[in-house]
Scaffold this motif. Structure first.
Motif, PDB file in Angstrom:
ATOM      1  N   TYR A   1      57.251   5.728  26.319  1.00  0.00           N
ATOM      2  CA  TYR A   1      56.765   5.801  27.495  1.00  0.00           C
ATOM      3  C   TYR A   1      56.747   7.553  28.681  1.00  0.00           C
ATOM      4  O   TYR A   1      56.583   7.926  29.327  1.00  0.00           O
ATOM      5  N   ARG A   2      57.371   8.422  27.403  1.00  0.00           N
ATOM      6  CA  ARG A   2      57.393  10.211  27.506  1.00  0.00           C
ATOM      7  C   ARG A   2      55.652  10.466  27.245  1.00  0.00           C
ATOM      8  O   ARG A   2      55.770  11.399  28.226  1.00  0.00           O
TER       9      ARG A   2
ATOM     10  N   TRP B   1      53.245   9.009  27.709  1.00  0.00           N
ATOM     11  CA  TRP B   1      52.467   8.549  28.962  1.00  0.00           C
ATOM     12  C   TRP B   1      52.996   9.507  30.947  1.00  0.00           C
ATOM     13  O   TRP B   1      52.330  10.419  31.640  1.00  0.00           O
ATOM     14  N   GLN B   2      53.915  10.041  30.710  1.00  0.00           N
ATOM     15  CA  GLN B   2      54.989  10.508  32.037  1.00  0.00           C
ATOM     16  C   GLN B   2      54.195  11.545  31.675  1.00  0.00           C
ATOM     17  O   GLN B   2      54.097  11.987  32.693  1.00  0.00           O
ATOM     18  N   ARG B   3      54.160  12.502  30.632  1.00  0.00           N
ATOM     19  CA  ARG B   3      54.405  13.806  30.083  1.00  0.00           C
ATOM     20  C   ARG B   3      52.650  13.988  30.194  1.00  0.00           C
ATOM     21  O   ARG B   3      52.433  15.274  31.451  1.00  0.00           O
ATOM     22  N   GLU B   4      51.802  13.257  30.074  1.00  0.00           N
ATOM     23  CA  GLU B   4      49.804  13.547  29.739  1.00  0.00           C
ATOM     24  C   GLU B   4      49.998  13.188  31.455  1.00  0.00           C
ATOM     25  O   GLU B   4      48.721  13.874  31.627  1.00  0.00           O
TER      26      GLU B   4
ATOM     27  N   ALA C   1      51.545  11.372  34.227  1.00  0.00           N
ATOM     28  CA  ALA C   1      52.132  11.318  34.994  1.00  0.00           C
ATOM     29  C   ALA C   1      52.594  10.101  35.814  1.00  0.00           C
ATOM     30  O   ALA C   1      52.404   9.871  36.876  1.00  0.00           O
ATOM     31  N   GLY C   2      52.378   9.498  34.558  1.00  0.00           N
ATOM     32  CA  GLY C   2      52.639   7.936  35.050  1.00  0.00           C
ATOM     33  C   GLY C   2      52.183   6.718  35.553  1.00  0.00           C
ATOM     34  O   GLY C   2      52.181   5.950  36.115  1.00  0.00           O
ATOM     35  N   ASP C   3      50.970   7.462  35.655  1.00  0.00           N
ATOM     36  CA  ASP C   3      50.364   6.666  36.027  1.00  0.00           C
ATOM     37  C   ASP C   3      49.521   5.414  35.918  1.00  0.00           C
ATOM     38  O   ASP C   3      48.797   5.132  35.381  1.00  0.00           O
TER      39      ASP C   3
ATOM     40  N   ALA D   1      60.826   2.507  28.088  1.00  0.00           N
ATOM     41  CA  ALA D   1      61.781   4.093  27.909  1.00  0.00           C
ATOM     42  C   ALA D   1      61.897   4.092  26.273  1.00  0.00           C
ATOM     43  O   ALA D   1      62.211   4.904  25.868  1.00  0.00           O
TER      44      ALA D   1
END
Length: 887
Positions: free
Chosen positions: A226-227, A229-232, A234-236, A259
């Motif tokens: 999850y992290r 995905w969010q960091r690199e 932006a949760g797309d 998460a």
């Protein structure tokens, strides 16, 4: 539900009772009239048999549940009213108990979430890890936790102790090519195809890895955490199903996990081929099977494998060592939590003793009131219930305040826990089980605080209390011994807490102020990540030599370029940045047979390594640049190595073999002896048994003789070390555009992070100790103040007979000092017995350190005497005339 209606419709219930009793009375009168008595005689005799309607009504009401509830409600109303009238007592008692309950709630939250909710995986409490441990005294490696595919398959198929077993290995840093640029992603993990079924956590998006993904012809896929995905990205969610170029291979993203899903510390997971699954192993025990029994069964399987292949990877003498997955993840932090549990238990006892003392002193002052209530018909059971209700009201109020304190305190404690101490999946928070445990603590506090005072106050004869000529006079002092015992217990418990905190403080100061043997200030370090073109195959020796030559060439170019960067004084290469990381090896010295294991820490370095760290040369010389470039078999040792393995002789010119180089899957010269050319000073490195610095035997060889998967570079600067990192990145790109800087920082940064472990234990235990000391001050002050108030008439008589104020002051202070001295004595005895359990958490100081014990005694005695001073001065201002008339 009739009792519930009677509770809320009291007047109607009373009317019903009146009608029912009147009916029975009239029925009895009618029976007597039928027997031949006159109406008046029948009514008189019926009234005598009933004993009076009002008395019967009371007896009937006393048998009903609603009456008990009503009485309890009245007790609560009376308790709240009396406590509200005595606000100073109530606030002090609530504050003291809230500190104990709040601290307990914080520790309960940490312990519960770490021990019972640390991992979100199915049956994680039954998951076990294991490793091979070499039991021979000499020769071979100490052991390994990595298992081959054949070993994994044999363990999985032949055991009867596990429901399932998985394998995982580190992939290393991944290069992601998005068509525009190449980015470095955090390390991933290769996992056996049953891993996600084993962990049983559904994906947030897409699917997980399945058995089909491990087939030979299956398309390459991976799952992302999850992290990342969010960091690199932006949760797309649109990236799901897209193809990524990882290590030069197109792979399809098939799933994104929630998460809290982060096993093996990886950012993404790729499947192993079903017939090539190998690495670290985790097994889930069958219900009822112990960790030891499972380890014994795997040990038997491993010995069968060794017997079938004596020249295989198992040592000649070994055993399989197993432990729970959670124990392997939290390590020594478990001991820290046990220490905090013990500390908060002592703190809760101090708080309960404090409040019990306050309640006892207050109840003693109310003896005449309680005696009057007994005289008017109150039963002792009713009085005990009333006093327990008072303590319960205090405990509930303290529980509410304590939970509020715990909410903010928990955030502070979590912030103090060092990074990497707990699994990344662990979330520490207040939840329902913790709050239920807090409520249980509240009820326990009620019993501990209220029961002893209640029993002491209601027992005995009430007549002397009614005839006494003042508050607490005569038999009123009969509770003095119990109050004194409680104060002594508080002081003793606080002594134990303070000595524990003092030992940790001295150990922490020694740890952080030790001379490491080199100066870590202004030293930058960074590790390189190598692109796919630097990959090699163990089955292709030519590729190993080619990659080693390329890495050595890049290393030399980069070292030369680093020295030209403005502000750089010197630059060097090593395997691991000192002093927290290192590699072990067994040592063999020709002509020196031995039966025990000879070990040393080993480091592959460049020629300027010692200059960069500032480690002085004592004898001989260090490597030359030509020797490093030519990969000569020369070595430099430290003084600890020389003293331990070459006592009373010159080691220069002697040869030493590093047995770790003979291990499989390591690019290093086999069966090779290195000539010792120099001896340098010791520098300290960490000891994994406890947080301390030790001087270990160490041997240094040129980096060019072997090839590590990673390489670390260091630069000593005349400016802020972090400020030259950007220049270093440019030089790395100039040496090879495909190579990038991975982990970077200064040598001081890991040291500060390392210190956070003992700092956490020090800060929390010191906080509990300070709270305990505050409670001791409250306890001593309140008891001495009550004692002075109870002895007002005695003090007045003494002063009327000529006693000086200094004599009264000395008398009160002496009484208080006796309590403190007794508590100190018992506390020291308890500390001598209990501090040995801190031996694993402290270093550089004895668990019976006299300076720490003396300092704690001085602090407690000073604080105790100061707490007695105000009541003592108040006693000296007693007016003899008013005191003799005191009631």
């Amino acid at each position: 539900m009739r009792w519930l209606r009677r509770l809320f419709q009291k007047s109607r219930a009373n009317d019903d009772l009146d009608r029912e009793l009147q009916f029975h009375l009239e029925q009895q009168i009618a029976d007597h009239v039928a027997a031949g008595l006159s109406l008046e005689e029948a009514r008189r005799r019926a009234n005598l048999e009933f004993g009076g309607l009002d008395l019967v009504k009371e007896e009937v009401r006393d048998t009903r549940w609603e009456t008990h509830l009503e009485n309890l409600f009245l007790d609560f109303r009376y308790a709240i009213r009396t406590l509200r009238n005595d606000r100073r007592f109530s606030l002090i008692a609530i504050f003291a108990l809230a500190l104990g309950i709040g601290a307990s709630t914080v520790v309960f939250s940490v312990v519960y979430n770490v021990f019972f909710q640390a991992l979100p995986y199915k049956y994680s409490d039954r998951s076990v890890v294991f490793e091979v441990r070499n039991t021979a005294d000499v020769g071979g490696s100490q052991g390994r936790a990595y298992f081959s595919s054949d070993e994994f398959r044999a363990f999985r198929e032949q055991n009867h102790a596990f429901e399932d077993m998985i394998a995982h290995g580190v992939v290393g840093r991944l290069f992601y090519d998005d068509g525009k640029s190449t980015r470095v992603l955090p390390s991933g993990a290769a996992v056996s195809t049953n891993t996600f079924d084993y962990l049983a956590v559904p994906p947030l998006l897409g699917r997980t890895i399945t058995e089909e993904d491990g087939r030979t012809a299956a398309p390459p896929v991976f799952v992302m955490n999850y992290r990342l995905w969010q960091r690199e990205f932006a949760g797309d969610p649109r990236i799901l199903g897209k193809s990524f170029i990882l290590h030069g291979t197109p792979m399809t993203l098939v799933g994104i996990m929630p998460a809290r899903f982060n096993p093996f510390g990886a950012s993404l997971w790729m499947p192993m081929r079903a017939d090539k699954a190998e690495g670290l192993l985790i097994g889930r025990l069958k219900p009822g099977v112990s960790v030891q029994a499972a380890g014994a069964e795997l040990d038997a399987i491993a010995h069968r494998l060794q017997k079938a292949n004596p020249r295989g990877t198992f040592p000649e003498n070994f055993t399989i060592v197993s432990q729970t997955l959670l124990d392997s993840l939290i390590g020594g932090f478990k001991k820290t939590l046990y220490a905090l549990l013990a500390a908060v238990f002592l703190l809760l006892l101090i708080a309960c003793s404090n409040v019990a003392n306050l309640l006892l002193a207050r109840a003693t002052a109310r003896e005449r009131e309680i005696a009057m209530r007994v005289t008017l018909g109150a039963t002792r059971g009713r009085l005990i219930r009333h006093l327990l209700v008072e303590s319960f009201v205090l405990a509930v109020a303290a529980c509410a305040v304590g939970c509020g304190l715990a909410y903010f305190g928990l955030n502070a404690v979590v912030a103090l826990i060092p990074a990497g101490t707990l699994p990344e999946e662990t979330v520490i928070r207040m939840n329902a089980p913790v709050l239920l445990l807090t409520l249980g603590t509240t009820f326990l506090s009620t019993i501990l605080c209220g029961l002893a005072p209640a029993l002491h106050v209601v027992r005995g004869d009430v007549q002397p209390r009614l005839t006494g000529s003042g508050i607490g006079i005569g038999k009123g002092f009969r509770h003095g011994k119990l109050r004194a015992v409680l104060v002594v217990a508080e002081v003793a418990l606080s002594i134990v807490l303070l000595i524990g905190a003092g030992l940790l403080m001295r150990s922490f100061l020694i740890l952080t102020r030790v001379d490491l043997g080199f100066d870590p200030k202004n030293v930058l370090y960074f590790e390189l990540t190598w692109p796919d073109s630097y990959n090699f195959s163990w089955s292709d020796p030519a590729s190993i030599i080619r990659v080693r030559t390329r890495k050595n060439s890049v290393t030399r170019q980069l070292l030369d370029r680093m020295k030209t960067v403005p502000g750089v004084l010197s630059a060097a290469e090593c395997d691991e940045a000192p002093p927290l990381k290192f590699d072990w090896t067994n040592v063999i010295i020709p002509g020196r047979p031995h039966v025990e294991r000879w070990e040393a820490r080993q480091e592959s370095v460049s020629e300027d390594y010692f200059q960069t760290l500032g480690v002085p040369l004592h004898r001989g010389r260090v490597f030359s640049e030509d020797e490093v470039n030519a990969a000569r078999y020369v070595a430099v040792i430290n003084e600890a190595f020389s003293r331990q393995y070459f006592p009373n002789e010159d080691p220069l010119g002697r040869k030493v073999k590093l047995e770790a180089f003979d291990q499989a899957y390591r690019d290093a010269p086999r069966d090779t002896y290195f000539e010792i050319v120099g001896v340098v000073a010791n520098y300290k490195s960490r000891d994994y048994e406890n947080p301390s610095w030790q001087e270990f035997p160490e041997v240094f060889i040129p980096y060019s003789v072997q090839m590590f998967y990673w390489r670390t570079f260091m630069a000593r600067t005349s400016v802020d070390a972090a400020s030259v990192l950007r220049s270093m990145a440019k030089e790395v790109g100039s040496a090879d555009p495909g190579v990038a800087i991975g982990t970077s920082g200064t040598l001081e940064a890991p040291l500060h992070e390392f210190y956070r472990g003992p700092q956490f234990e020090l800060v929390t235990l010191t906080g509990f100790s300070v709270i305990g000391l505050v409670l001791v001050v409250i306890g001593i002050f309140s008891v001495m103040a009550y004692t002075v108030s109870l002895q007002t008439r005695e003090i007045g008589v003494r002063m009327a007979l000529g006693a000086q104020q200094t004599s009264i002051l000395r008398l009160v202070l002496l009484n208080g000092f006796r309590l403190v001295a007794a508590g100190v004595l018992f506390g020291l005895l308890a500390s001598f017995a209990l501090t040995r359990f801190l031996a694993g958490q402290i270093s550089g100081v004895s668990v019976t350190d006299p300076w720490t014990f003396a300092a704690v005694v001085a602090v407690v005695v000073s604080v105790g005497v100061a707490a007695c001073l105000l009541p003592a001065r108040r006693a000296t201002r007693v007016d003899p005339i008013l005191a003799l008339r005191y009631e």
